[in-house]
Design a protein around this motif. Structure first.
Motif, PDB file in Angstrom:
ATOM      1  N   ALA A 129      12.788  -2.020 -15.373  1.00  0.00           N
ATOM      2  CA  ALA A 129      13.701  -1.530 -14.341  1.00  0.00           C
ATOM      3  C   ALA A 129      14.066  -2.625 -13.346  1.00  0.00           C
ATOM      4  O   ALA A 129      15.192  -2.651 -12.821  1.00  0.00           O
ATOM      5  N   LEU A 130      13.147  -3.530 -13.089  1.00  0.00           N
ATOM      6  CA  LEU A 130      13.452  -4.660 -12.210  1.00  0.00           C
ATOM      7  C   LEU A 130      14.378  -5.661 -12.886  1.00  0.00           C
ATOM      8  O   LEU A 130      15.313  -6.175 -12.264  1.00  0.00           O
ATOM      9  N   GLN A 131      14.099  -5.957 -14.157  1.00  0.00           N
ATOM     10  CA  GLN A 131      14.862  -6.988 -14.870  1.00  0.00           C
ATOM     11  C   GLN A 131      16.357  -6.711 -14.853  1.00  0.00           C
ATOM     12  O   GLN A 131      17.167  -7.624 -14.691  1.00  0.00           O
ATOM     13  N   VAL A 132      16.734  -5.440 -15.020  1.00  0.00           N
ATOM     14  CA  VAL A 132      18.167  -5.116 -15.141  1.00  0.00           C
ATOM     15  C   VAL A 132      18.892  -5.285 -13.814  1.00  0.00           C
ATOM     16  O   VAL A 132      20.128  -5.293 -13.787  1.00  0.00           O
ATOM     17  N   GLN A 133      18.163  -5.430 -12.712  1.00  0.00           N
ATOM     18  CA  GLN A 133      18.801  -5.615 -11.414  1.00  0.00           C
ATOM     19  C   GLN A 133      19.134  -7.073 -11.121  1.00  0.00           C
ATOM     20  O   GLN A 133      19.869  -7.357 -10.170  1.00  0.00           O
ATOM     21  N   GLN A 147       0.817  -1.221   0.000  1.00  0.00           N
ATOM     22  CA  GLN A 147       0.000   0.000   0.000  1.00  0.00           C
ATOM     23  C   GLN A 147       0.849   1.269   0.000  1.00  0.00           C
ATOM     24  O   GLN A 147       0.515   2.265   0.639  1.00  0.00           O
ATOM     25  N   GLY A 148       1.990   1.224  -0.707  1.00  0.00           N
ATOM     26  CA  GLY A 148       2.816   2.410  -0.878  1.00  0.00           C
ATOM     27  C   GLY A 148       3.764   2.732   0.249  1.00  0.00           C
ATOM     28  O   GLY A 148       4.443   3.767   0.212  1.00  0.00           O
ATOM     29  N   ALA A 149       3.863   1.884   1.265  1.00  0.00           N
ATOM     30  CA  ALA A 149       4.706   2.192   2.424  1.00  0.00           C
ATOM     31  C   ALA A 149       5.488   0.969   2.861  1.00  0.00           C
ATOM     32  O   ALA A 149       5.053  -0.169   2.674  1.00  0.00           O
ATOM     33  N   PRO A 174      15.332  -0.925   1.736  1.00  0.00           N
ATOM     34  CA  PRO A 174      15.332  -1.227   0.301  1.00  0.00           C
ATOM     35  C   PRO A 174      16.724  -1.199  -0.335  1.00  0.00           C
ATOM     36  O   PRO A 174      16.984  -1.953  -1.283  1.00  0.00           O
ATOM     37  N   ASP A 175      17.626  -0.372   0.176  1.00  0.00           N
ATOM     38  CA  ASP A 175      18.992  -0.339  -0.363  1.00  0.00           C
ATOM     39  C   ASP A 175      19.692  -1.673  -0.142  1.00  0.00           C
ATOM     40  O   ASP A 175      20.388  -2.182  -1.025  1.00  0.00           O
ATOM     41  N   HIS A 176      19.516  -2.248   1.015  1.00  0.00           N
ATOM     42  CA  HIS A 176      20.126  -3.542   1.318  1.00  0.00           C
ATOM     43  C   HIS A 176      19.444  -4.656   0.523  1.00  0.00           C
ATOM     44  O   HIS A 176      20.111  -5.553  -0.005  1.00  0.00           O
ATOM     45  N   MET A 177      18.117  -4.585   0.419  1.00  0.00           N
ATOM     46  CA  MET A 177      17.391  -5.591  -0.355  1.00  0.00           C
ATOM     47  C   MET A 177      17.803  -5.546  -1.823  1.00  0.00           C
ATOM     48  O   MET A 177      17.883  -6.585  -2.490  1.00  0.00           O
ATOM     49  N   ARG A 178      18.089  -4.359  -2.330  1.00  0.00           N
ATOM     50  CA  ARG A 178      18.509  -4.228  -3.724  1.00  0.00           C
ATOM     51  C   ARG A 178      19.799  -5.017  -3.989  1.00  0.00           C
ATOM     52  O   ARG A 178      19.972  -5.592  -5.073  1.00  0.00           O
ATOM     53  N   PHE A 192       9.869   0.444  -4.514  1.00  0.00           N
ATOM     54  CA  PHE A 192      11.008   0.714  -3.631  1.00  0.00           C
ATOM     55  C   PHE A 192      12.316   0.209  -4.240  1.00  0.00           C
ATOM     56  O   PHE A 192      13.368   0.829  -4.069  1.00  0.00           O
ATOM     57  N   LEU A 193      12.274  -0.906  -4.941  1.00  0.00           N
ATOM     58  CA  LEU A 193      13.491  -1.454  -5.536  1.00  0.00           C
ATOM     59  C   LEU A 193      13.991  -0.620  -6.711  1.00  0.00           C
ATOM     60  O   LEU A 193      15.196  -0.547  -6.961  1.00  0.00           O
ATOM     61  N   THR A 194      13.086  -0.001  -7.434  1.00  0.00           N
ATOM     62  CA  THR A 194      13.454   0.682  -8.680  1.00  0.00           C
ATOM     63  C   THR A 194      13.422   2.202  -8.599  1.00  0.00           C
ATOM     64  O   THR A 194      14.070   2.875  -9.415  1.00  0.00           O
ATOM     65  N   GLY A 195      12.667   2.763  -7.666  1.00  0.00           N
ATOM     66  CA  GLY A 195      12.458   4.199  -7.645  1.00  0.00           C
ATOM     67  C   GLY A 195      11.409   4.669  -8.632  1.00  0.00           C
ATOM     68  O   GLY A 195      11.137   5.866  -8.725  1.00  0.00           O
ATOM     69  N   HIS A 196      10.801   3.743  -9.366  1.00  0.00           N
ATOM     70  CA  HIS A 196       9.740   4.084 -10.319  1.00  0.00           C
ATOM     71  C   HIS A 196       8.391   4.115  -9.606  1.00  0.00           C
ATOM     72  O   HIS A 196       8.081   3.225  -8.823  1.00  0.00           O
ATOM     73  N   GLN A 197       7.589   5.120  -9.909  1.00  0.00           N
ATOM     74  CA  GLN A 197       6.241   5.208  -9.381  1.00  0.00           C
ATOM     75  C   GLN A 197       5.242   4.839 -10.480  1.00  0.00           C
ATOM     76  O   GLN A 197       5.299   5.386 -11.578  1.00  0.00           O
TER      77      GLN A 197
END
Length: 292
Positions: free
Chosen positions: A174-178, A119-121, A131-135, A153-158
């Motif tokens: 954006a997710l795929q490239v990670q 829900q956005g949080a 999220p930085d560590h999860m990335r 949160f992983l991508t910074g895309h809204q």
């Protein structure tokens, strides 16, 4: 035709929280993957007296010192894992410890459910930099199964709209490239028309959706069931599209059983039909909810 599993002389690592009460998280992943014939290395990331919703504040045990000692023991005993499934981890230190361990292994399959928000949080017990560590952990993944909030949160895309498949293409890209080369991102919990399901990119870079009828109310542990089923089918070398379809089907059966069960939903997911279906799949290669 009987399905042939991936080699089982080494275990699949299951790393997520373990609740003494409620069939969620590790409480569903272990029986489901065991039913698939997998040997498991069980790594609780936290021990809880109950799940964290519906029972007040649970008693918990911090395992941040136990994890590296366990990894060291496994290394000394030359225990190798051939696959990984992660769920809720909860602490930056644990995410980092698990990332380091996976990077040292020659894993055939790494499925990561980056459980951290909805829900956005972010979930309230997680630090802002989680999220930085999860990335960093996601970089080791073959497959990830975030919900839309976690994908953002992983991508910074809204994502401002999810009413068309095309609107989800940028965040999937954006997710795929990670991920690892040839990795796949599957965003769960997407609602289209009167169905809820997941989206992913096929081999032709087209957004695909598969859903199930929407059942009223909240089901604790539904995402855990989907991730475990998906992992089981991928370990049986099912193609990605078929593994997603089978996991979606099995999750719906489990939700139907839970919906019809005479018990409170806070006690988690009822697995009877899906366990019978896995047994049938193991015996004759047909994933049906009851043995014939």
């Amino acid at each position: 035709m009987t399905r042939v599993s991936a080699p089982t002389q080494s275990p699949v690592l299951v790393a997520q929280d373990l609740s003494a009460v409620s069939a969620i998280s590790m409480g569903v992943a272990v029986p489901l993957l065991t039913a698939f014939g997998q040997q498991l290395a069980i790594l609780p990331t936290s021990l809880l007296s109950t799940q964290t919703e519906g029972f007040g504040q649970p008693a918990s045990a911090d395992l941040t010192t136990w994890l590296p000692a366990t990894f060291a023991h496994w290394q000394a005993q030359q225990i190798q894992t051939h696959g990984v499934l992660t769920g809720y981890l909860g602490r930056n230190q644990i995410v980092d410890q698990l990332t380091e361990f996976i990077q040292r292994q020659n894993e055939q399959l790494v499925v990561i459910d980056p459980v951290m928000g909805d829900q956005g949080a972010l979930y309230p017990d997680l630090p802002a930099d989680y999220p930085d560590h999860m990335r960093q952990l996601v970089h080791a993944a073959s497959v990830i199964v975030p919900n839309l909030t976690e994908a953002e949160f992983l991508t910074g895309h809204q994502v401002t709209a999810t009413d068309t498949l095309q609107s989800l293409l940028p965040i999937l890209d954006a997710l795929q490239v990670q991920l690892q080369p040839d990795g796949h991102a599957i965003i769960t919990g997407i609602t289209l028309a009167d169905q809820q399901g997941c989206v992913w990119l096929d081999d032709h870079h087209h957004v695909q959706f598969i859903g199930r009828p929407i059942l009223a109310g909240h089901f604790f542990g539904s995402g855990d069931v989907f991730a475990a089923l998906l992992t089981g089918f991928l370990l049986h070398r099912e193609p990605l599209d078929r593994a997603i379809a089978l996991a979606t089907r099995g999750t719906f059966w489990a939700l139907l059983d839970t919906n019809n069960a005479p018990r409170e939903r806070r006690y988690g997911i009822v697995l009877s039909s899906v366990m019978a279906a896995i047994a049938n799949y193991q015996q004759v290669g047909q994933f049906t909810p009851r043995l014939n």
